[in-house]
Design an enzyme around this catalytic site. Sequence first.
Site, PDB file in Angstrom:
ATOM      1  N   VAL A 215       0.870  -1.175   0.000  1.00  0.00           N
ATOM      2  CA  VAL A 215       0.000   0.000   0.000  1.00  0.00           C
ATOM      3  C   VAL A 215       0.905   1.223   0.000  1.00  0.00           C
ATOM      4  O   VAL A 215       2.066   1.145   0.395  1.00  0.00           O
ATOM      5  CB  VAL A 215      -0.957   0.020   1.218  1.00  0.00           C
ATOM      6  N   SER A 216       0.375   2.347  -0.445  1.00  0.00           N
ATOM      7  CA  SER A 216       1.235   3.503  -0.699  1.00  0.00           C
ATOM      8  C   SER A 216       1.668   4.264   0.549  1.00  0.00           C
ATOM      9  O   SER A 216       2.728   4.863   0.571  1.00  0.00           O
ATOM     10  CB  SER A 216       0.535   4.480  -1.661  1.00  0.00           C
ATOM     11  N   THR A 217       0.834   4.248   1.607  1.00  0.00           N
ATOM     12  CA  THR A 217       1.152   5.021   2.801  1.00  0.00           C
ATOM     13  C   THR A 217       0.899   4.202   4.053  1.00  0.00           C
ATOM     14  O   THR A 217       0.189   3.192   4.037  1.00  0.00           O
ATOM     15  CB  THR A 217       0.299   6.304   2.890  1.00  0.00           C
TER      16      THR A 217
END
Length: 209
Positions: free
Chosen positions: A12-14
């Site tokens: 996931v990106s963050t």
Amino acid sequence: MTETKTFGYVRVSTKEQNADRQTVEMKKLKINERDIFIDKASGKDFDRPQYQALKAQLRKGDLVYISSLDRLGRNSDAIKKEWEEITREIGADMVVLDMPLLDTRKYKDTMGNFVANLVLQVLTFMAQSEREKILARQKEGIAVAKAQGKHLGRPQLNLNTLTKQQRADLEANYTTWKAKEITSVQFMEILGLKKNSFYKIISEYEESK
């Protein structure tokens, strides 16, 4: 003969995004939890600790599942390079769950490889294009905000801006931390805070008690 292993890769990106959906997908495939590698990082490159740890473990005949190609990465050339290294140089198989054609176990003949490579080219291009659109929208938003004289940057972190999970973790672990049963560094990791933010939040929390 060395036993082959099955792995799952999740990204996931963050830190704020939840990886549970992808992780559940991997567990449904009977992948051992210790063999599921999870990164909370941008897909712009492959300088990610868990991805590199996974890659270091891979051996010929192993199998790697990912839920979708954009979870592997967002940079077209980099995705193709990593795919080639894993499937050809290392000799492991890759399966993209939402794209059945990207299953290297099934396509070993020339025509199969051609089709799979064509699909990979298209999807990596789409993944990079989506990233470029996101960046362009961000730049446009920043430009508009500057023109309107709005403040840019992250909102000021304080007790009220904590997520529900962070607030629950703070309340659950505060007494343990005060009793020195966990260190400040451990408490920071639980809360996902850096040193300055951690002590600021603690001060606000103590004042509110």
